[in-house]
Design a protein around this motif. Structure first.
Motif, mmCIF file in Angstrom:
data_model
loop_
_atom_site.group_PDB
_atom_site.id
_atom_site.type_symbol
_atom_site.label_atom_id
_atom_site.label_comp_id
_atom_site.label_asym_id
_atom_site.label_seq_id
_atom_site.Cartn_x
_atom_site.Cartn_y
_atom_site.Cartn_z
ATOM 1 N N UNK A 50 10.729 -9.441 -2.627
ATOM 2 C CA UNK A 50 9.787 -10.487 -3.028
ATOM 3 C C UNK A 50 8.702 -10.607 -1.972
ATOM 4 N N UNK A 51 7.455 -10.655 -2.437
ATOM 5 C CA UNK A 51 6.309 -10.740 -1.530
ATOM 6 C C UNK A 51 5.636 -12.106 -1.655
ATOM 7 N N UNK A 52 4.987 -12.544 -0.573
ATOM 8 C CA UNK A 52 4.219 -13.794 -0.679
ATOM 9 C C UNK A 52 2.820 -13.528 -1.222
ATOM 10 N N UNK A 53 2.372 -12.285 -1.062
ATOM 11 C CA UNK A 53 1.012 -11.921 -1.445
ATOM 12 C C UNK A 53 1.006 -10.428 -1.744
ATOM 13 N N UNK A 54 0.211 -10.025 -2.714
ATOM 14 C CA UNK A 54 0.171 -8.609 -3.089
ATOM 15 C C UNK A 54 -0.239 -7.706 -1.921
ATOM 16 N N UNK A 55 -1.045 -8.242 -1.028
ATOM 17 C CA UNK A 55 -1.507 -7.407 0.086
ATOM 18 C C UNK A 55 -0.462 -7.286 1.189
ATOM 19 N N UNK A 56 0.496 -8.168 1.211
ATOM 20 C CA UNK A 56 1.478 -8.199 2.295
ATOM 21 C C UNK A 56 2.781 -7.516 1.889
ATOM 22 N N UNK A 57 2.645 -6.318 1.340
ATOM 23 C CA UNK A 57 3.829 -5.607 0.857
ATOM 24 C C UNK A 57 4.669 -5.050 1.996
ATOM 25 N N UNK A 58 4.131 -5.011 3.195
ATOM 26 C CA UNK A 58 4.944 -4.570 4.339
ATOM 27 C C UNK A 58 5.751 -5.723 4.938
ATOM 28 N N UNK A 59 5.595 -6.926 4.391
ATOM 29 C CA UNK A 59 6.244 -8.111 4.969
ATOM 30 C C UNK A 59 6.983 -8.923 3.902
ATOM 31 N N UNK A 60 7.981 -8.338 3.264
ATOM 32 C CA UNK A 60 8.676 -9.095 2.202
ATOM 33 C C UNK A 60 9.379 -10.321 2.775
ATOM 34 N N UNK A 61 9.492 -11.369 1.978
ATOM 35 C CA UNK A 61 10.169 -12.574 2.455
ATOM 36 C C UNK A 61 11.597 -12.668 1.921
#
Lengths: 75, 337
Positions: free
Chosen positions: B264-275
């Motif tokens: 799960x991502x917080x933002x489409x651009x932050x795919x390297x940082x799943x939450x």
């Protein structure tokens, strides 16, 4: 990578303010002035694509459930 | 006002079907994924996502990528969503839709709505901006869509490089027959800073949009830069005309974004940082509990820190929230105000 690797490089460092943000402008823009029957009330900026009985919000960030009883418009 | 949390019936979902793409747009936030063809959501996983979305009573999903139309189960996924009475916005560059058979298959799906991301306004600039010589084909697609009875949308991303021709671009779109275009600002994302002179960008947009207003084509525009950077009269005018939108799903905590591997991502651009990792949940119940947990809510609190103390007394705070969080990876507000 941890999300905190991203957070810790941000220049936004002021404390979080617990507010519920909302869109600056709400009502769907009607695509034509002849469409008077659209009663979509979603909290979105996207246009109401007025086609007879086929209104749909085109904003990908909107979670509305538009159910426009529109009569369409003349070209 | 109480801060909304993830709840049934509230929110919108994105399914990242793949990372591969048939274009290489200069401003693409997905560029650091390498457009990896191995990163592709399986059909079983897509069904699992749709089941979760359905159980959470979310009625619309955005199919994104990469380029989602390239997914081998693209139509199967749309059909499964239809069984659950979920509509699908297809965020696409349109290239696959040029194919007549593919186009007709999409027309047959009443729950699928293409949102065509138009990359530029001429053959030369399409080649320069995307690496693909396809302007004529995209023009043909738009004309075909206009003749069909398919509901569709068109969007255009404004970067520092193309902002000064925005009027010319919108005039071209008008000549194609488009009546309304969704405009948005280019995202700067890890490794790809696309708005590098914010003050100039703001001035240029204000100038160009005043010219665009002389045309008959309409637009709505999503703002990700803080509202305070803009001329107040300019903002009030857009507001009066009901064509400005602000804040995003991250700020509203309303988005549910599945990566190709179901992280799960917080933002489409932050795919390297799943939450949330895929193995941490099984269904809507366990996922909702996780999303509403203190751990995740604290992540949002940290993500949504304000860029300045000035924000707390700003009249636009509730409608701005300090602007897109990505902005504050590269810029300091003190440099801008």
């Amino acid at each position: 990578m941890s999300i905190y690797e991203f957070i810790n490089t941000s220049t936004a460092t002021f404390d979080f303010v617990d507010i519920a943000v909302s869109n600056l402008k709400s009502k769907i823009l009607k695509s034509d002035d002849n469409c008077n029957d659209c009663d979509c009330d979603c909290d979105c900026q996207s246009r109401c694509d007025c086609q007879p009985n086929d209104c749909d919000c085109m904003n990908t960030e909107c979670n509305c459930d538009c159910d426009c009883d529109c009569k369409g418009y003349d070209d | 006002m109480e801060n909304k949390r993830f709840a049934k019936g509230y929110g919108i979902s994105w399914l990242t079907l793949n990372r591969e793409c048939n274009m290489r747009c200069k401003w693409c936030y997905g560029c650091s994924s390498g457009y990896d063809t191995k990163k592709s959501m399986t059909f079983e996983d897509a069904k699992k996502c749709i089941d979760i979305v359905s159980d959470m009573e979310i009625k619309k999903i955005n199919l994104i990528g990469g380029e989602p139309t390239m997914h081998p189960n693209f139509f199967d996924i749309i059909d499964y969503a239809a069984e659950k009475k979920i509509s699908c916005n297809v965020v696409t560059n349109g290239l696959k839709l040029v194919d007549e058979t593919f186009f007709n298959e999409l027309l047959k799906r009443p729950n699928a709505f293409p949102s065509i991301s138009i990359k530029s306004d001429s053959k030369e600039s399409y080649i320069s901006d995307t690496g693909v010589n396809c302007w004529d084909r995209i023009v043909g697609l738009i004309k075909k869509l206009l003749k069909s009875n398919k509901t569709f949308g068109c969007t255009y991303v404004i970067s520092n490089e193309n902002v000064n021709k925005l009027y010319k671009t919108m005039k071209t779109f008008q000549e194609l027959g488009l009546k309304n275009v969704g405009l948005s600002f280019c995202y700067s994302c890890p490794g790809n800073v696309m708005i590098y002179d914010v003050k100039q960008y703001v001035k240029d947009i204000e100038t160009q949009l005043k010219m665009v207003d002389q045309l008959s084509i309409k637009y709505n525009i999503h703002f990700t830069l803080p509202v305070c950077l803009w001329d107040k009269e300019f903002i009030d005018n857009l507001r009066k005309r009901k064509i400005i939108s602000t804040v995003c799903q991250l700020q509203q905590k309303s988005g549910l974004i599945f990566d190709t591997n179901l992280d799960i991502l917080v933002c489409n651009t932050l795919y390297d940082y799943p939450i949330v990792k895929a193995e941490e949940y099984n269904d809507a119940k366990t996922l909702t509990k996780l999303l509403n947990s203190d751990k995740i809510m604290n992540v949002y609190k940290d993500l949504l820190r304000l860029p300045s103390k000035k924000c707390t007394t700003c009249e636009y705070l509730e409608n701005c929230g300090g602007g897109c969080v990505l902005t504050w990876q590269y810029l300091k507000l003190d440099d801008l105000i």
